[in-house]
Design an enzyme around this catalytic site. Structure first.
Site, PDB file in Angstrom:
ATOM      1  N   GLU A   1       0.780  -1.251   0.000  1.00 18.99           N
ATOM      2  CA  GLU A   1       0.000   0.000   0.000  1.00 18.99           C
ATOM      3  C   GLU A   1       0.804   1.289   0.000  1.00 18.99           C
ATOM      4  O   GLU A   1       0.482   2.222   0.750  1.00 18.99           O
ATOM      5  CB  GLU A   1      -0.970   0.012   1.196  1.00 18.99           C
ATOM      6  CG  GLU A   1      -1.993  -1.103   1.141  1.00 18.99           C
ATOM      7  CD  GLU A   1      -3.175  -0.907   2.083  1.00 18.99           C
ATOM      8  OE1 GLU A   1      -3.163   0.044   2.857  1.00 18.99           O
ATOM      9  OE2 GLU A   1      -4.104  -1.731   2.014  1.00 18.99           O
TER      10      GLU A   1
ATOM     11  N   GLU B   1      -5.925  -8.536   0.285  1.00 21.75           N
ATOM     12  CA  GLU B   1      -6.604  -8.237   1.553  1.00 21.75           C
ATOM     13  C   GLU B   1      -8.052  -7.883   1.266  1.00 21.75           C
ATOM     14  O   GLU B   1      -8.344  -7.191   0.286  1.00 21.75           O
ATOM     15  CB  GLU B   1      -5.975  -7.038   2.295  1.00 21.75           C
ATOM     16  CG  GLU B   1      -4.607  -7.298   2.859  1.00 21.75           C
ATOM     17  CD  GLU B   1      -4.062  -6.103   3.652  1.00 21.75           C
ATOM     18  OE1 GLU B   1      -4.867  -5.320   4.203  1.00 21.75           O
ATOM     19  OE2 GLU B   1      -2.836  -5.978   3.705  1.00 21.75           O
TER      20      GLU B   1
HETATM   21  C1  BG6 Z   1      -4.597  -2.447   5.220  1.00 24.59           C
HETATM   22  C2  BG6 Z   1      -3.264  -2.842   5.803  1.00 24.59           C
HETATM   23  O1  BG6 Z   1      -4.524  -1.128   4.834  1.00 24.59           O
HETATM   24  O2  BG6 Z   1      -5.694  -2.466   6.072  1.00 24.59           O
HETATM   25  C3  BG6 Z   1      -3.357  -3.808   6.980  1.00 24.59           C
HETATM   26  O3  BG6 Z   1      -2.449  -3.396   4.805  1.00 24.59           O
HETATM   27  C4  BG6 Z   1      -4.486  -3.395   7.893  1.00 24.59           C
HETATM   28  O4  BG6 Z   1      -2.118  -3.824   7.631  1.00 24.59           O
HETATM   29  C5  BG6 Z   1      -5.778  -3.449   7.072  1.00 24.59           C
HETATM   30  O5  BG6 Z   1      -4.584  -4.154   9.032  1.00 24.59           O
HETATM   31  C6  BG6 Z   1      -7.033  -3.182   7.868  1.00 24.59           C
HETATM   32  O6  BG6 Z   1      -6.916  -2.014   8.611  1.00 24.59           O
HETATM   33  P1  BG6 Z   1      -7.200  -2.016  10.158  1.00 24.59           P
HETATM   34  O7  BG6 Z   1      -6.911  -0.676  10.631  1.00 24.59           O
HETATM   35  O8  BG6 Z   1      -8.623  -2.384  10.278  1.00 24.59           O
HETATM   36  O9  BG6 Z   1      -6.291  -3.022  10.755  1.00 24.59           O
END
Ligand code: BG6
Length: 481
Positions: free
Chosen positions: A178, A379
């Protein structure tokens, strides 16, 4: 090929990051990292960076979910679900504790050898992220992180060590997670900027210029890492991971549509470079208009051209609405953190809009923009408040619903002709939230009995979604009921 189905070799699995789950922040020679100096926060209270480790402050990444010690059992649970792959990151500060040490830390290398071997023994393909917000603190303090070109060389050396060490065991690598969140339009004092840039706020003299330099240096670093990897093993597959959101215009006024295009496009300049090997002309034009200067030498141009990625990873959670340029100011904003609400969408407890169709849209958009490049969803998931009931069970129908709707749209995108190779659900085991530092924001199929106040025995408990995902994988996405 039957486009209505997931391809036979579809890579189902999950995605985690070292700093959010390992803990053991001072074990086996690990050096302190930038993240180790981040306190916990909440939805309404931002995490803070402290200069020193302050007694009585809570630093959630110091303990994570103790994955550093529990990985054998946790990986067995992933195997039970039928995972084909797990994306992990390797923490730079375990391998080179200060970043510029003469030799790597053998214990750090050995640890990841054991993790990778365990994955392979369970039939799970490791996919390694080389930088997921894990920078040795010494590089932050002595070199000013990615603001300094020397950091590029140190990072390439670190990655080269890993390529030589894990050659033959690891095939898929990701250079950065990211980096698209770095742009001159970003707030310099946001936590994301600190985590990515590895620069402390007081160092920044000219935020727009410095953010452009940082974004560029990381892009160059990625290209150098790709070239170094291919030299060591041409069969390595190297990708870049981007966290994208699609922006909808707030009205159908042409000026709003154009604004939505620019807002969506803000996240693409590094990706265009990763894929095409050329730093885009539109970004240089924008920089020139804003008095930003980049030093791009002929040598750099060659480096970018030789460092193109093999695949793209897409992190997708939600969509956004682009603030109208024609609607009056006082009618625009609807909740500071949540942005402008979209009347057609529901939101998570943390205000993230739930938009499965947005995923299909983005997959198609990327596919057309990059001519059918292979993609993996690296993700996706729902951060929610999960609770143990009186029988010690966690019922999470909302998570199943969220994932089901996204899987339907993935299948639609495949039917549209998109070259989608796999799906890695974010946080298949509960872990520390990156943005808020909370345990309360849970994503997992596996509940970790640990609370933000420090209570809980760390026990792993399968949520209802565990069996559901298992049956999705077993049926290769046929059984979504
Ligand atoms: C992404 C990141 O932006 O979002 C992760 O790569 C992160 O590291 C994920 O955990 C979700 O965000 P959050 O704040 O809910 O953990």
């Amino acid at each position: 090929m039957n486009y209505k189905k997931f391809p036979d070799n579809f890579i189902w699995g999950g995605s985690i990051a070292a700093h959010q789950c390992e803990g053991a922040w001072q074990e086996d020679g690990k050096g302190p990292s930038a993240i180790d100096y981040l306190t916990g926060g909440t939805f309404s209270k931002a995490r803070r960076v402290t200069k020193e480790i302050v007694e009585g402050e809570y630093y959630p990444n110091h303990e994570g979910i103790d994955f550093y010690h529990t990985y054998p059992e946790d990986i067995k649970l992933f195997k039970e679900m039928g995972f084909k792959a797990l994306r992990i990151s390797i923490d730079w500060s375990r391998i080179y504790p200060n970043g510029d040490d003469e030799k790597p830390n053998q214990k750090g290398l050995d640890h990841y050898t054991q993790v990778i071997d365990q994955l392979l023994a369970c039939g799970i393909e490791p996919i390694i992220t080389l930088f997921h917000f894990e920078m040795p603190l010494h590089i932050v303090r002595e070199y000013n992180g990615w603001l300094n070109r020397k950091t590029i060389d140190l990072f390439v050396r670190h990655c080269t060590t890993l390529f030589n060490e894990y050659k033959g065991k690891v095939k898929y690598w990701v250079t950065f997670n990211e980096i698209n969140h770095l742009d001159p339009s970003c707030d310099f004092d946001s936590i994301f900027t600190y985590m990515l840039a590895g620069v402390e706020y007081d160092v920044i003299k000219n935020p727009k210029q410095d953010l452009a330099t940082i974004g560029y240096n990381m892009t160059l670093a990625s290209a150098k890492v790709v070239a170094a990897a291919k030299e060591i093993d041409p069969s390595f597959q190297i990708g870049g991971v981007f966290g994208l959101t699609c922006y909808y215009p707030q009205t159908c006024h042409p000026a709003d549509n154009l604004q939505a295009f620019f807002d969506t496009n803000r996240d693409f300049y590094q990706m265009d470079t990763f894929v095409n090997g050329i730093f885009p002309r539109y970004k240089l034009a924008e920089y020139e208009k804003n008095g930003i200067h980049l030093e791009i030498s002929e040598k750099d141009r060659q480096v970018l051209l030789n460092g193109k990625v093999d695949f793209l990873g897409l992190n997708y959670y939600s969509s956004s609405v682009s603030p109208s340029v024609v609607v009056k100011e006082n009618e625009k904003i609807d909740g500071v953190l949540a942005g402008i609400s979209n009347p057609y969408l529901e939101a998570s407890d943390w205000g993230w809009k739930i938009d499965p169709v947005g995923l299909r849209y983005l997959l198609n958009y990327l596919d057309r923009r990059y001519h059918g490049i292979p993609m993996i969803i690296t993700e996706n998931g729902l951060g929610a408040v999960d609770e143990l009931d009186s029988n010690g069970k966690v019922h999470d129908p909302y998570r199943i619903e969220y994932l089901r709707k996204h899987f339907v749209e993935m299948r639609n995108a495949i039917d549209d002709g998109v070259n989608l190779m796999g799906y890695l659900m974010w946080g298949p085991i509960d872990l520390v939230s990156a943005t808020t530092g909370e345990m309360k924001k849970r994503y997992g199929f596996i509940y970790v009995n640990k609370q933000d106040d420090g209570t809980g025995d760390g026990r792993r408990i399968k949520k209802d979604s565990f069996e559901w995902y298992k049956s999705v994988i077993a049926s290769n996405g046929e059984n979504l009921a």
